[in-house]
Design a protein around this motif. Structure first.
Motif, short mmCIF file in Angstrom:
data_model
loop_
_atom_site.label_atom_id
_atom_site.label_comp_id
_atom_site.label_asym_id
_atom_site.label_seq_id
_atom_site.Cartn_x
_atom_site.Cartn_y
_atom_site.Cartn_z
N LYS A 105 56.31 117.19 -32.78
CA LYS A 105 55.67 117.61 -31.52
C LYS A 105 56.17 118.98 -31.08
O LYS A 105 55.38 119.82 -30.64
CB LYS A 105 55.96 116.58 -30.42
N ARG A 106 57.46 119.21 -31.22
CA ARG A 106 58.04 120.50 -30.86
C ARG A 106 57.47 121.61 -31.74
O ARG A 106 57.11 122.69 -31.27
CB ARG A 106 59.56 120.44 -30.98
N THR A 107 57.35 121.34 -33.03
CA THR A 107 56.79 122.32 -33.96
C THR A 107 55.32 122.58 -33.65
O THR A 107 54.87 123.72 -33.72
CB THR A 107 56.96 121.84 -35.41
N LEU A 108 54.58 121.56 -33.27
CA LEU A 108 53.18 121.75 -32.88
C LEU A 108 53.06 122.65 -31.66
O LEU A 108 52.16 123.50 -31.58
CB LEU A 108 52.50 120.41 -32.61
N THR A 109 53.98 122.50 -30.71
CA THR A 109 53.97 123.35 -29.51
C THR A 109 54.27 124.79 -29.90
O THR A 109 53.59 125.72 -29.41
CB THR A 109 55.01 122.84 -28.49
N GLU A 123 42.88 124.44 -31.90
CA GLU A 123 43.43 123.88 -30.65
C GLU A 123 43.09 122.40 -30.52
O GLU A 123 43.92 121.59 -30.14
CB GLU A 123 42.88 124.65 -29.44
N GLU A 124 41.84 122.06 -30.84
CA GLU A 124 41.41 120.66 -30.76
C GLU A 124 42.16 119.79 -31.76
O GLU A 124 42.59 118.68 -31.44
CB GLU A 124 39.91 120.57 -31.01
N CYS A 125 42.36 120.32 -32.97
CA CYS A 125 43.09 119.57 -34.00
C CYS A 125 44.54 119.34 -33.58
O CYS A 125 45.07 118.24 -33.75
CB CYS A 125 43.03 120.33 -35.32
N ILE A 126 45.17 120.34 -33.00
CA ILE A 126 46.55 120.18 -32.52
C ILE A 126 46.60 119.13 -31.42
O ILE A 126 47.51 118.28 -31.40
CB ILE A 126 47.11 121.54 -32.04
N ASN A 127 45.64 119.16 -30.51
CA ASN A 127 45.60 118.16 -29.43
C ASN A 127 45.37 116.76 -29.97
O ASN A 127 45.96 115.79 -29.49
CB ASN A 127 44.54 118.52 -28.40
N VAL A 128 44.52 116.63 -30.99
CA VAL A 128 44.28 115.32 -31.62
C VAL A 128 45.55 114.81 -32.28
O VAL A 128 45.93 113.64 -32.11
CB VAL A 128 43.12 115.40 -32.64
N ILE A 129 46.24 115.68 -33.00
CA ILE A 129 47.48 115.27 -33.67
C ILE A 129 48.52 114.85 -32.63
O ILE A 129 49.17 113.82 -32.78
CB ILE A 129 48.03 116.41 -34.56
N ARG A 130 48.64 115.64 -31.57
CA ARG A 130 49.63 115.33 -30.54
C ARG A 130 49.32 113.99 -29.85
O ARG A 130 50.21 113.16 -29.67
CB ARG A 130 49.67 116.45 -29.51
N ILE A 180 47.67 117.19 -40.89
CA ILE A 180 48.39 118.45 -41.02
C ILE A 180 47.74 119.31 -42.10
O ILE A 180 47.63 120.54 -41.96
CB ILE A 180 49.88 118.21 -41.34
N ASP A 181 47.26 118.69 -43.17
CA ASP A 181 46.57 119.43 -44.22
C ASP A 181 45.29 120.05 -43.68
O ASP A 181 44.97 121.21 -43.98
CB ASP A 181 46.27 118.49 -45.39
N GLU A 182 44.57 119.30 -42.87
CA GLU A 182 43.35 119.83 -42.25
C GLU A 182 43.69 121.00 -41.32
O GLU A 182 42.99 122.02 -41.30
CB GLU A 182 42.65 118.73 -41.45
N LEU A 183 44.77 120.86 -40.57
CA LEU A 183 45.22 121.93 -39.69
C LEU A 183 45.56 123.19 -40.49
O LEU A 183 45.21 124.31 -40.10
CB LEU A 183 46.42 121.47 -38.86
N GLY A 184 46.23 123.02 -41.61
CA GLY A 184 46.57 124.16 -42.46
C GLY A 184 45.32 124.86 -42.99
O GLY A 184 45.27 126.10 -43.05
N GLY A 185 44.30 124.09 -43.35
CA GLY A 185 43.04 124.68 -43.80
C GLY A 185 42.36 125.49 -42.70
O GLY A 185 41.83 126.58 -42.94
N LEU A 186 42.39 124.96 -41.48
CA LEU A 186 41.80 125.68 -40.35
C LEU A 186 42.56 126.97 -40.07
O LEU A 186 41.95 128.01 -39.75
CB LEU A 186 41.78 124.79 -39.11
N ILE A 187 43.88 126.92 -40.19
CA ILE A 187 44.69 128.13 -39.95
C ILE A 187 44.39 129.17 -41.02
O ILE A 187 44.33 130.37 -40.73
CB ILE A 187 46.18 127.77 -39.88
#
Length: 140
Positions: free
Chosen positions: A6-10, A38-45, A68-75
């Motif tokens: 969670k801290r790393t996501l922030t 932003e939406e993916c981070i909120n969903v993960i959190r 997290i893999d999906e988040l990496g692809g979006l980034i």
């Protein structure tokens, strides 16, 4: 482990906001992929908050790894589309590129940190955890 993620996501969210502010004059100019991140981070959190009690189950770690893999692809998509605008903050192009590269490098290291945390989770083979795994598979 969950609190570290969670801290790393922030920190990741703040770094991405810094990148967007650096590259665009107005939040209305942000690309759609930025809002998806932003939406993916909120969903993960929110998903972590709901399943925090089951963090040692293998199913939770696999699902979180997929998110997290999906988040990496979006980034990665954001990195391809997010180039500094001319005239932003009155700095040279090479300095803007270096700053963007540093932000993206820190984002990559944050994603790798989350992956290391997930890989360090040891599965519990007790009868309770096996029953919870079976119950989770039926739930999802």
């Amino acid at each position: 482990m969950i609190n570290d993620i969670k801290r790393t996501l922030t920190m990741l969210e703040k770094a991405l906001n810094r990148l967007a502010r650096q590259c665009f004059h107005d939040p209305k100019q942000y690309p759609d992929v930025f809002h998806e991140i932003e939406e993916c981070i909120n969903v993960i959190r929110s998903w972590l908050n709901e399943t925090e009690i089951f963090h040692s189950l293998q199913h939770i770690c696999v699902t979180l790894s997929t998110l997290i893999d999906e988040l990496g692809g979006l980034i990665s998509q954001l990195w391809e589309t997010c180039k500094p605008n001319k005239g932003k903050k009155g700095i040279s192009k090479t300095q803007r590129d270096r700053q963007s590269f540093r932000i993206i490098s820190s984002v990559r290291s944050m994603i790798n940190n989350i992956i290391r945390k997930l890989n360090s989770v040891k599965s519990d083979d007790s009868t309770i955890s096996i029953a919870l795994e079976i119950g989770m598979l039926k739930y999802f």
